[in-house]
Each structure stands twice: as C-alpha cells, then as structure tokens.
Motif scaffolding. Structure first.
Motif, PDB file in Angstrom:
ATOM      1  N   ALA A 167     -14.372   2.944 -33.727  1.00  0.00           N
ATOM      2  CA  ALA A 167     -13.880   3.920 -32.754  1.00  0.00           C
ATOM      3  C   ALA A 167     -13.254   3.225 -31.551  1.00  0.00           C
ATOM      4  N   ARG A 168     -13.845   2.108 -31.124  1.00  0.00           N
ATOM      5  CA  ARG A 168     -13.298   1.360 -29.986  1.00  0.00           C
ATOM      6  C   ARG A 168     -11.918   0.808 -30.329  1.00  0.00           C
ATOM      7  N   GLU A 169     -11.786   0.228 -31.508  1.00  0.00           N
ATOM      8  CA  GLU A 169     -10.486  -0.279 -31.923  1.00  0.00           C
ATOM      9  C   GLU A 169      -9.475   0.851 -32.050  1.00  0.00           C
ATOM     10  N   ALA A 170      -9.914   1.997 -32.554  1.00  0.00           N
ATOM     11  CA  ALA A 170      -9.013   3.144 -32.682  1.00  0.00           C
ATOM     12  C   ALA A 170      -8.494   3.569 -31.310  1.00  0.00           C
ATOM     13  N   ALA A 171      -9.351   3.525 -30.300  1.00  0.00           N
ATOM     14  CA  ALA A 171      -8.928   3.876 -28.942  1.00  0.00           C
ATOM     15  C   ALA A 171      -7.895   2.874 -28.428  1.00  0.00           C
ATOM     16  N   LEU A 172      -8.093   1.590 -28.727  1.00  0.00           N
ATOM     17  CA  LEU A 172      -7.133   0.573 -28.316  1.00  0.00           C
ATOM     18  C   LEU A 172      -5.793   0.764 -29.030  1.00  0.00           C
TER      19      LEU A 172
END
Length: 317
Positions: A167-172
C-alpha cells in the motif's frame, strides 16, 4: 598487432580505451555534458593521445536503442552514428551496440572477486544470464548461451510500467503518476529515481523536501541522518528486487541475475540487509523458482570494457 577503439557511452560519462593486441589500455572518462556531440568526445580522447591516429576498428556501447548503424541516446542529446565516426576518424569498421549488451557479454568473464552475491552462489550452468543496471537510467539485457555461442537479447525493460508491492508503494506510485503520467521502473530505479522517491515520501508526509542530489539522498540514508532518505533508499532496494525478479521470470534467467550500473556497487552492504532479496523471490507460486536463482552485484570497475574487448577481439582477431 590489432588496435581497436572501445567506448562505453552512458548518459553521464563517455569512457574510452584502446584494445591493443588483446589487452585493454587505461580507461579515460569524459563528461557527456561537456561535449555537443559524440564525435567531439572522440576527438578529445584522440587529442589526449588515445592510441594514435589509425585503428583497425571500433566498438561503441551506447545507452539507448540501436537502430542499424546509429543510436539516439535516451537520457542525453547525443546521436552516435557509426558512418559519421568512421568517415571523420581513421577508425576502420565501426560497430555500435547497446551498452547493456556490452555488459551482458562481460558476465561470463567475471570472477568471484568481481562480484558480490546476495542469495545462492551458483545458478544453472548454460542457462540465460540477466543484467539489470540502475544508473542515470535503467538498462536491462539478457545473455543467451548454448551450442550456438553467446547471443545478447537487448531490452528497453527499464521503461516498462512499474508495479507496487504494498500500500505504501502504491501511494508513492500514485504521486509519481500525477507527476509523470506513465511511471516506468526507471522513474524509481535510477539516480533521479532516488530523488523522485525522496520527494514523493515527503509529499505523502505533507512536508516540503529539501533539494537533494542522488548522492546526498544516498549518503543521508546510509549515515542514518535522515529518515526520509533512508525510506527512499530502502524503497529503491525493494523495487530493485521486484524488478530483478521480473527480469528473471521474463528471460528465464536461471543462470543468475546480475545488478550493474553506477549506483548499487556503492550501496551493496546496505542492499544486502534490505528487502531486495525477499522481493526478488516474492512471486507467489514461483517463489521456489526464484529462490534458486543467484543475484550478484557487479563490483568490477568499467565492466562493459570486458564485453567490448571480447567483441573487438572477435572482429579483428
């Protein structure tokens, strides 16, 4: 006694050396930004005494897609043209290949001292070898081996779409999508990619990031002086593992996946303690397939000249 001009031209530096009777001489490095054209850089190398005036041939490895006798570089303004160089200089036959093809050809000639293994030491003999190289851009290629000899499959895989693994990578990736439209692997796995990650993390946190170079982000991350830089470098390593694992699957590179370029050898100790290897293997049902494939960082300085020399020797032996 044959004499061949060798050149490894990236977006930041153009490196030159002379292959004389099978031996590669000293490497001269020039800044690409200092010269309007590739021919101007060749002229400067020769002016500095780079091997005299007459050559039996030349091999140029260039960072960009090769179209017949020329290559328009992806991340620099140069167009490297074999016919132009042959006519302007006494170089003999000029061959232009992709820079990652030169690096791929070097892989079988590298020894243990030239490499840093992360994961298994040995891959399957005779199976394909993949190379993934983050630098100014992201290069990718595969070396196929067999009874027919060695053949390089070049690739523009660095410009394939980037997938998030959390999810963090998706936000980036969402932030980078707003900025760039298409988010390729190169948008994070390159020098500018490190800065892109650093700035995207700051945006997620609602902060205004300091202006930093890739080297400054890396230094602050390794020293532990900036948590945002550390997260950017860790994200870089995680994305690199995922992309390298994709390359292993796409090329069937059961002989090993090699990591080249100018960035990773400088952070190899940090890479080894990040999620790089876990992300490389995290391919669902193909976890066991990936777990058996070595990942090796190329530590040898100027390794492309090993591959360029092999081509130069074969063509003028």
């Amino acid at each position: 006694m044959t004499k061949v001009l060798l050149s490894d031209i990236g977006a930041t530096r153009a490196r030159f050396a002379v292959l004389f009777s099978g031996v590669v001489g000293p490497v001269t490095s020039l800044d690409v930004s200092d010269y309007a054209t590739a021919a101007d850089a060749v002229a400067e190398f020769l002016r500095r005494g780079g091997g005299g005036e007459k050559f039996d041939g030349a091999v140029f490895g260039v960072a960009g897609p090769v179209d017949g006798p020329r290559c328009a570089m992806t991340n620099a303004r140069w167009v490297v043209d074999a016919i132009e160089l042959q006519q302007r200089f006494a170089l003999g036959p000029v061959r232009i290949i992709n820079d990652l093809a030169a690096l791929a050809l070097a892989l079988p000639h590298l020894g243990r001292a030239d490499l840093r293994s992360i994961g298994p030491e040995e891959g399957r003999p005779g199976e394909p070898l993949a190379i993934v190289a983050p630098g100014t851009g992201l290069g990718m290629a595969c070396l196929l081996r067999g009874g027919y000899g060695a053949r390089v499959l070049t690739s523009e895989g660095g410009h394939a779409s980037l997938a998030a693994g959390s999810a963090r990578e998706a936000a980036l990736v969402t932030i980078l999508h707003r900025r760039f439209g298409h988010v390729s692997a190169e948008r994070v796995l390159s020098g500018s990619g490190l800065v892109n990650l650093y700035e995207a993390i700051a945006e997620l946190e609602g902060a205004r990031p300091e202006r930093r170079t890739p080297a400054q982000v890396t230094r602050a991350a390794v020293e532990g002086s900036c948590a945002r830089s550390r997260e950017a470098l860790d994200a870089f390593c995680g994305f690199l593992g995922a992309v390298a694992g994709n390359a292993a699957l796409m090329f069937g590179a059961r002989g090993g996946v090699y990591i080249g370029g100018g960035i990773v050898p400088r952070i190899v100790d940090h890479l080894a303690v990040t999620s790089f290897r876990a992300r490389f293997e995290a391919k669902g049902r193909f976890h066991r397939y990936l777990a058996a494939i070595p990942t090796k960082v190329v530590m040898k300085p100027d390794p492309a000249f090993v591959g360029l020399a092999a081509l130069g020797s074969a063509g003028h032996g």
